[in-house]
Design an enzyme around this catalytic site. Sequence first.
Site, PDB file in Angstrom:
ATOM      1  N   CYS A 282      -5.126  60.618  47.537  1.00  0.00           N
ATOM      2  CA  CYS A 282      -4.916  61.376  48.786  1.00  0.00           C
ATOM      3  C   CYS A 282      -4.437  62.795  48.482  1.00  0.00           C
ATOM      4  CB  CYS A 282      -3.884  60.686  49.675  1.00  0.00           C
ATOM      5  SG  CYS A 282      -4.375  59.040  50.185  1.00  0.00           S
TER       6      CYS A 282
HETATM    7  C1  BEZ Z   1      -4.397  56.959  46.506  1.00  0.00           C
HETATM    8  O1  BEZ Z   1      -4.458  57.800  47.404  1.00  0.00           O
HETATM    9  O2  BEZ Z   1      -4.378  57.277  45.332  1.00  0.00           O
HETATM   10  C2  BEZ Z   1      -4.369  55.501  46.817  1.00  0.00           C
HETATM   11  C3  BEZ Z   1      -3.771  55.066  47.989  1.00  0.00           C
HETATM   12  C4  BEZ Z   1      -3.723  53.696  48.235  1.00  0.00           C
HETATM   13  C5  BEZ Z   1      -4.295  52.809  47.339  1.00  0.00           C
HETATM   14  C6  BEZ Z   1      -4.914  53.285  46.191  1.00  0.00           C
HETATM   15  C7  BEZ Z   1      -4.954  54.643  45.930  1.00  0.00           C
END
Ligand code: BEZ
Length: 212
Positions: free
Chosen positions: A46
Site C-alpha cells: 500500500c
Molecule cells: C501490503 O500492503 O503490503 C499488504 C497488506 C495486507 C496484506 C498483504 C500485503
Amino acid sequence: MATLRLGDTAPDFTVDSSMGMINLYDYLGDSWGILFSHPADFTPVCTTELGTAAKFKDEFDKRNVKMLALSVDSAASHAEWIKDINEVQNTTVNFPILADEDRKVSDLYDMIHPKADSTLTVRSVFIIAPDKTVKLILTYPASTGRNFYELLRVIDSLQLTAYHKVATPANWKNGDNVVVSPAIATADAKKIFTKGVEEIKPYLRMTPQPNL
Ligand code: BEZ
C-alpha cells in the site's frame, strides 16, 4: 447491499479523511472519479501504491479525474502513515485517503471479501463518470499492487468511448487505432470516421483514433 455492477449509480457517502470530512458527490462535482481501497495503513505494498498514485496525480488531473483512496484505519493513522509514504516514496500525497473505520464505505462498495480477509478491504478500484455511474470495477488481492499505467490507460479508453462510437482493442494505448462500434454499419462508419475505415472482417473495422 447488493453488489455494485457496471452502470449502477455510485453510492454517495460522507466520511472523514486525511483532508477532513468528504462527501463523495460534492468532492467529485462534474469530474470523473477514481476510488481505490487499500487493506491497511503502514503496510508495504500500500505504501508503494499510494506513493505511486501521488506521482501520477498530474496525469489524473489532465484527464479530469479526482482521486480518492480508502483504508479502514483512522484519519489520525493516515496522517502518520502519509509522513512515511512521503519520505520513502519521495513524494507528497496530494489527494484524500478516506478513513473508513466503521466500514460504511467498504460495505457500500463491497470492498471486504470475507474469504480473502474478514476485516480488511481488498484492493478495489471504481471509476465513476461525471453522471455518477460506475464505469469500471477492478478487484486485486492484497498481495498484488496495482498498475497505475493501466488505470490511466483504461480511463483514456472510457473517456474516448464515452464520446465516440468506438471501442478499444487488446493492449490499446492512447494514439493507437480503434475498433468501430459493432452497432454501426460499415457504410455509415465511412461517413462518420473521415480519417478512414479499414474493414478486416465485416464485424472488425478499424479507424484512426477520432479525437486526435
Ligand atoms: C501490503 O500492503 O503490503 C499488504 C497488506 C495486507 C496484506 C498483504 C500485503
